[in-house]
Design a protein around this motif. Sequence first.
Motif, PDB file in Angstrom:
ATOM      1  N   THR A 153      28.079  58.527  26.215  1.00 60.09           N
ATOM      2  CA  THR A 153      28.541  57.328  25.666  1.00 60.09           C
ATOM      3  C   THR A 153      29.241  56.477  26.854  1.00 60.09           C
ATOM      4  O   THR A 153      30.171  57.082  27.307  1.00 60.09           O
ATOM      5  CB  THR A 153      29.298  57.396  24.705  1.00 60.09           C
ATOM      6  OG1 THR A 153      28.986  58.277  23.495  1.00 60.09           O
ATOM      7  CG2 THR A 153      29.877  56.047  24.134  1.00 60.09           C
ATOM      8  N   LEU A 154      28.848  55.501  27.124  1.00 60.23           N
ATOM      9  CA  LEU A 154      29.561  54.625  28.094  1.00 60.23           C
ATOM     10  C   LEU A 154      30.513  53.876  27.451  1.00 60.23           C
ATOM     11  O   LEU A 154      30.395  52.971  26.410  1.00 60.23           O
ATOM     12  CB  LEU A 154      28.521  53.587  28.697  1.00 60.23           C
ATOM     13  CG  LEU A 154      29.006  52.435  29.838  1.00 60.23           C
ATOM     14  CD1 LEU A 154      29.807  53.370  31.124  1.00 60.23           C
ATOM     15  CD2 LEU A 154      27.930  51.607  30.034  1.00 60.23           C
ATOM     16  N   GLN A 155      31.711  53.896  27.749  1.00 57.70           N
ATOM     17  CA  GLN A 155      33.101  53.331  27.286  1.00 57.70           C
ATOM     18  C   GLN A 155      33.526  52.461  28.095  1.00 57.70           C
ATOM     19  O   GLN A 155      33.647  52.654  29.426  1.00 57.70           O
ATOM     20  CB  GLN A 155      34.111  54.428  26.699  1.00 57.70           C
ATOM     21  CG  GLN A 155      33.480  55.473  25.779  1.00 57.70           C
ATOM     22  CD  GLN A 155      34.186  56.343  25.117  1.00 57.70           C
ATOM     23  OE1 GLN A 155      35.015  56.996  26.371  1.00 57.70           O
ATOM     24  NE2 GLN A 155      34.486  56.792  24.039  1.00 57.70           N
ATOM     25  N   ARG A 187      36.487  51.871  23.892  1.00 59.35           N
ATOM     26  CA  ARG A 187      35.492  50.865  23.144  1.00 59.35           C
ATOM     27  C   ARG A 187      34.066  51.380  23.667  1.00 59.35           C
ATOM     28  O   ARG A 187      33.762  51.372  24.772  1.00 59.35           O
ATOM     29  CB  ARG A 187      35.647  49.458  23.081  1.00 59.35           C
ATOM     30  CG  ARG A 187      34.622  48.768  22.242  1.00 59.35           C
ATOM     31  CD  ARG A 187      34.903  47.123  22.086  1.00 59.35           C
ATOM     32  NE  ARG A 187      35.167  46.540  23.566  1.00 59.35           N
ATOM     33  CZ  ARG A 187      34.347  46.079  24.153  1.00 59.35           C
ATOM     34  NH1 ARG A 187      33.148  46.011  24.023  1.00 59.35           N
ATOM     35  NH2 ARG A 187      34.938  45.308  25.288  1.00 59.35           N
ATOM     36  N   ARG A 188      33.134  51.904  22.755  1.00 57.46           N
ATOM     37  CA  ARG A 188      31.798  52.169  22.891  1.00 57.46           C
ATOM     38  C   ARG A 188      30.939  50.713  23.598  1.00 57.46           C
ATOM     39  O   ARG A 188      31.050  49.772  22.655  1.00 57.46           O
ATOM     40  CB  ARG A 188      31.311  52.639  21.750  1.00 57.46           C
ATOM     41  CG  ARG A 188      29.838  52.993  21.732  1.00 57.46           C
ATOM     42  CD  ARG A 188      28.972  53.317  20.568  1.00 57.46           C
ATOM     43  NE  ARG A 188      27.681  53.453  20.451  1.00 57.46           N
ATOM     44  CZ  ARG A 188      27.042  52.425  20.360  1.00 57.46           C
ATOM     45  NH1 ARG A 188      27.436  50.857  20.268  1.00 57.46           N
ATOM     46  NH2 ARG A 188      25.571  52.230  20.472  1.00 57.46           N
ATOM     47  N   SER A 195      33.610  43.323  34.115  1.00 55.10           N
ATOM     48  CA  SER A 195      34.665  43.699  34.837  1.00 55.10           C
ATOM     49  C   SER A 195      35.462  44.437  33.924  1.00 55.10           C
ATOM     50  O   SER A 195      35.198  44.433  32.779  1.00 55.10           O
ATOM     51  CB  SER A 195      35.525  42.578  35.413  1.00 55.10           C
ATOM     52  OG  SER A 195      36.066  41.766  34.415  1.00 55.10           O
ATOM     53  N   GLY A 196      36.426  45.302  34.235  1.00 55.45           N
ATOM     54  CA  GLY A 196      37.055  46.306  33.364  1.00 55.45           C
ATOM     55  C   GLY A 196      37.158  47.835  33.908  1.00 55.45           C
ATOM     56  O   GLY A 196      36.600  47.902  34.962  1.00 55.45           O
ATOM     57  N   THR A 197      37.641  48.656  33.143  1.00 54.47           N
ATOM     58  CA  THR A 197      37.697  50.271  33.422  1.00 54.47           C
ATOM     59  C   THR A 197      37.004  50.840  32.645  1.00 54.47           C
ATOM     60  O   THR A 197      36.910  50.667  31.289  1.00 54.47           O
ATOM     61  CB  THR A 197      39.205  50.497  33.273  1.00 54.47           C
ATOM     62  OG1 THR A 197      40.012  49.740  34.300  1.00 54.47           O
ATOM     63  CG2 THR A 197      39.212  52.294  33.594  1.00 54.47           C
ATOM     64  N   TYR A 198      35.810  51.595  33.118  1.00 52.63           N
ATOM     65  CA  TYR A 198      34.859  52.223  32.366  1.00 52.63           C
ATOM     66  C   TYR A 198      35.013  53.774  32.501  1.00 52.63           C
ATOM     67  O   TYR A 198      35.388  54.207  33.523  1.00 52.63           O
ATOM     68  CB  TYR A 198      33.350  51.825  32.779  1.00 52.63           C
ATOM     69  CG  TYR A 198      33.182  50.235  32.551  1.00 52.63           C
ATOM     70  CD1 TYR A 198      32.375  50.133  31.379  1.00 52.63           C
ATOM     71  CD2 TYR A 198      33.648  49.507  33.244  1.00 52.63           C
ATOM     72  CE1 TYR A 198      32.028  48.658  30.962  1.00 52.63           C
ATOM     73  CE2 TYR A 198      33.257  47.920  32.881  1.00 52.63           C
ATOM     74  CZ  TYR A 198      32.794  47.610  31.749  1.00 52.63           C
ATOM     75  OH  TYR A 198      32.359  46.385  31.558  1.00 52.63           O
ATOM     76  N   THR A 230      35.584  60.463  35.534  1.00 51.64           N
ATOM     77  CA  THR A 230      36.939  59.824  35.974  1.00 51.64           C
ATOM     78  C   THR A 230      36.541  58.296  35.558  1.00 51.64           C
ATOM     79  O   THR A 230      35.593  57.824  35.481  1.00 51.64           O
ATOM     80  CB  THR A 230      36.968  60.060  37.545  1.00 51.64           C
ATOM     81  OG1 THR A 230      35.751  59.568  38.098  1.00 51.64           O
ATOM     82  CG2 THR A 230      37.400  61.237  37.766  1.00 51.64           C
ATOM     83  N   GLU A 231      37.741  57.579  35.416  1.00 46.59           N
ATOM     84  CA  GLU A 231      37.812  56.216  35.179  1.00 46.59           C
ATOM     85  C   GLU A 231      37.311  55.341  36.525  1.00 46.59           C
ATOM     86  O   GLU A 231      37.714  55.826  37.496  1.00 46.59           O
ATOM     87  CB  GLU A 231      39.028  55.748  34.846  1.00 46.59           C
ATOM     88  CG  GLU A 231      39.301  56.265  33.369  1.00 46.59           C
ATOM     89  CD  GLU A 231      40.742  56.117  32.932  1.00 46.59           C
ATOM     90  OE1 GLU A 231      41.461  55.033  33.420  1.00 46.59           O
ATOM     91  OE2 GLU A 231      41.429  56.843  31.966  1.00 46.59           O
ATOM     92  N   VAL A 232      36.305  54.385  36.104  1.00 45.00           N
ATOM     93  CA  VAL A 232      35.846  53.734  37.380  1.00 45.00           C
ATOM     94  C   VAL A 232      36.117  52.007  36.978  1.00 45.00           C
ATOM     95  O   VAL A 232      35.783  51.439  35.720  1.00 45.00           O
ATOM     96  CB  VAL A 232      34.418  53.879  37.502  1.00 45.00           C
ATOM     97  CG1 VAL A 232      33.923  52.826  38.770  1.00 45.00           C
ATOM     98  CG2 VAL A 232      34.072  55.253  37.732  1.00 45.00           C
ATOM     99  N   SER A 233      36.855  51.355  38.036  1.00 43.36           N
ATOM    100  CA  SER A 233      37.028  49.966  37.430  1.00 43.36           C
ATOM    101  C   SER A 233      36.114  48.980  38.619  1.00 43.36           C
ATOM    102  O   SER A 233      35.699  49.502  39.506  1.00 43.36           O
ATOM    103  CB  SER A 233      38.527  49.646  37.994  1.00 43.36           C
ATOM    104  OG  SER A 233      39.364  50.190  37.245  1.00 43.36           O
TER     105      SER A 233
END
Length: 139
Positions: A76-78, A86-87, A111-114, A136-139
């Motif tokens: 799942t990409l969030q 959010r999914r 844009s955002g953190t995924y 890990t979170e990626v922006s």
Amino acid sequence: MKKIVPVFMACLIFCSVGGTTVLAAVPPDNGGIVSPCYLYTNQAYSNLSISGGVASCKSTVYGISGTTTKIVVTQTLQVKDGMSWRRITDWSETFNSWYCSYPNSYSPIGSGTYRVKTVAKVYKGTSYETITVYSTEVS
């Protein structure tokens, strides 16, 4: 009696110092990492990279050769939405093997953190365990 008191005091000091040393001996710190123990899984990874508006997702699960019979992966990409996630989309696949590598991509990415959430059901026959790992979170 005068000779016994100094010997007794020396023993008392020696025992106190020795006792303190023993009590101060603690197991080495492993950084607070607790590794779960699984029955059918050796390792699981969830990876994410973003480049040129494309999110590249990859889930990798290593079962145990000769033990693991099947792996069902849901990836799942969030995106971070305030304090929650959010999914965006998800993918699922079944691998009749003890190992799987499952790449997917999604575009266009805003844009955002995924992050990528990987949920794997790792089977031995009809029994299974569920493993969940995050990238890990990626922006």
